[in-house]
Design a protein around this motif. Structure first.
Motif, PDB file in Angstrom:
ATOM      1  N   SER B 130      18.882  -7.840  12.733  1.00  0.00           N
ATOM      2  CA  SER B 130      19.307  -7.994  11.329  1.00  0.00           C
ATOM      3  C   SER B 130      18.599  -9.359  10.888  1.00  0.00           C
ATOM      4  CB  SER B 130      20.554  -7.911  11.262  1.00  0.00           C
ATOM      5  OG  SER B 130      20.903  -8.515   9.909  1.00  0.00           O
ATOM      6  N   LYS B 131      18.478  -9.117   9.393  1.00  0.00           N
ATOM      7  CA  LYS B 131      17.998 -10.344   8.917  1.00  0.00           C
ATOM      8  C   LYS B 131      18.985 -11.309   8.589  1.00  0.00           C
ATOM      9  CE  LYS B 131      17.632  -8.057   4.590  1.00  0.00           C
ATOM     10  NZ  LYS B 131      16.858  -7.358   3.430  1.00  0.00           N
ATOM     11  N   TYR B 132      20.084 -10.787   8.800  1.00  0.00           N
ATOM     12  CA  TYR B 132      21.358 -11.577   8.535  1.00  0.00           C
ATOM     13  C   TYR B 132      22.134 -12.241   9.469  1.00  0.00           C
ATOM     14  CZ  TYR B 132      21.235  -8.519   4.382  1.00  0.00           C
ATOM     15  OH  TYR B 132      20.686  -7.964   3.329  1.00  0.00           O
ATOM     16  N   LYS B 133      22.801 -13.223   9.269  1.00  0.00           N
ATOM     17  CA  LYS B 133      23.249 -14.121  10.449  1.00  0.00           C
ATOM     18  C   LYS B 133      24.525 -14.000  10.731  1.00  0.00           C
ATOM     19  CE  LYS B 133      19.823 -17.498   9.545  1.00  0.00           C
ATOM     20  NZ  LYS B 133      19.815 -18.716   8.538  1.00  0.00           N
ATOM     21  N   VAL B 134      25.105 -14.233  11.753  1.00  0.00           N
ATOM     22  CA  VAL B 134      26.330 -14.405  11.967  1.00  0.00           C
ATOM     23  C   VAL B 134      26.984 -15.613  11.261  1.00  0.00           C
ATOM     24  CG1 VAL B 134      28.209 -14.830  13.704  1.00  0.00           C
ATOM     25  CG2 VAL B 134      26.319 -13.467  14.648  1.00  0.00           C
ATOM     26  N   LYS B 135      26.358 -16.742  11.336  1.00  0.00           N
ATOM     27  CA  LYS B 135      26.611 -18.020  10.320  1.00  0.00           C
ATOM     28  C   LYS B 135      25.838 -18.047   9.094  1.00  0.00           C
ATOM     29  CE  LYS B 135      28.863 -20.688  14.242  1.00  0.00           C
ATOM     30  NZ  LYS B 135      30.382 -20.932  13.400  1.00  0.00           N
TER      31      LYS B 135
END
Lengths: 72, 139
Positions: B130-135
Motif C-alpha cells: 500500500s502507499k499508506y503507512k502504519v505510522k
C-alpha cells in the motif's frame, strides 16, 4: 514446526488448495511462488507484526495529547 | 448498559451498539466486543473501548477527516465476513497513536478497521503493498 527440504522448482501443498513453489534460490534469499484461493490473505510477517505492535501502541492513551490537534 | 472505562470513566451503551470483531484486532485477538464512543471535546476523534477489558481502548478517527483522498479496496473475503451489501453500510476508522509531540501523532492507514454499521460486525484489514503507512503522521 515442520521442517522440509526442497530444491529449486519443487513445491509443497498445504491442504488441498495451497501450493508453495520454490522458484529461485540465492545465497541469502529464496523466491517463493504461492498458489492459493483468493480468500487466503498472504502477508509478509513483518507487516503483520508491525500492525500488531501498532495496535498495542495505540492503547496507550494520553488524552491531553489530542487537544493540540486540529482538523486539517 | 454500563461499563467502566479506564480512559473515559463510566460509559452508557446499548446492546445494539456493540461492535463484534470475530477475529479481534491484531495482537489483541482475544477481545471481540467493543463500543465506539464519540469524544465530544476531542472531535473528530472517537474512543474504541473494549467491553471485555476496561484498560483496553484506542483513539480512532475517520481517516477521511485528515486524508480526503484516502481509499481502500475491500477484499471479497472482508465483504463476505462482514456481510456487506452496499458501500453505505461501511464505516472505516483508523487507530491513532498519540505522542506529546503533535508532529509524532500518527494514524494507521495501512491497517484500517472496517465496520459494517448495519450489523456492527468489524474487522481490521491489512493493505499489502500500500502507499499508506502504519505510522502515518496525522498532521
Amino acid at each position: 514446526m515442520l521442517i522440509i527440504t526442497r530444491k529449486k522448482g519443487e513445491s509443497l501443498m498445504i491442504g488441498d488448495d495451497i501450493e508453495i513453489v520454490i522458484s529461485k534460490i540465492d545465497d541469502a534469499s529464496v523466491k517463493i511462488g504461492i498458489k492459493a484461493p483468493k480468500d487466503v490473505q498472504i502477508l509478509r510477517k513483518e507487516l503483520y507484526e508491525e500492525i500488531q505492535q501498532e495496535n498495542i501502541e495505540a492503547t496507550k492513551i494520553e488524552l491531553s495529547a489530542l487537544s493540540s490537534i486540529k482538523k486539517r | 448498559m454500563k461499563f467502566l472505562s479506564k480512559v473515559h470513566g463510566e460509559i452508557q451503551y446499548e446492546e445494539k451498539n456493540i461492535i463484534t470483531f470475530n477475529k479481534g484486532l491484531l495482537g489483541l485477538n482475544e477481545f471481540k466486543k467493543y463500543i465506539l464512543l464519540d469524544l465530544q471535546e476531542y472531535e473528530p476523534f472517537q474512543l474504541l473501548q473494549s467491553l471485555e477489558n476496561e484498560e483496553l481502548a484506542m483513539i480512532v478517527t475517520s481517516p477521511y477527516e485528515f486524508f480526503k483522498d484516502y481509499e481502500i479496496k475491500l477484499s471479497d473475503e472482508t465483504i463476505k465476513n462482514l456481510k456487506i451489501d452496499s458501500p453505505e453500510q461501511v464505516n472505516v476508522i483508523t487507530t491513532v497513536t498519540l505522542n506529546s509531540d503533535v508532529k509524532k501523532i500518527t494514524t494507521n492507514l495501512q491497517g484500517p478497521i472496517v465496520i459494517n454499521t448495519s450489523n456492527n460486525i468489524g474487522e481490521q484489514i491489512i493493505l499489502d503493498n500500500s502507499k499508506y503507512k502504519v505510522k502515518n503522521p496525522l498532521i
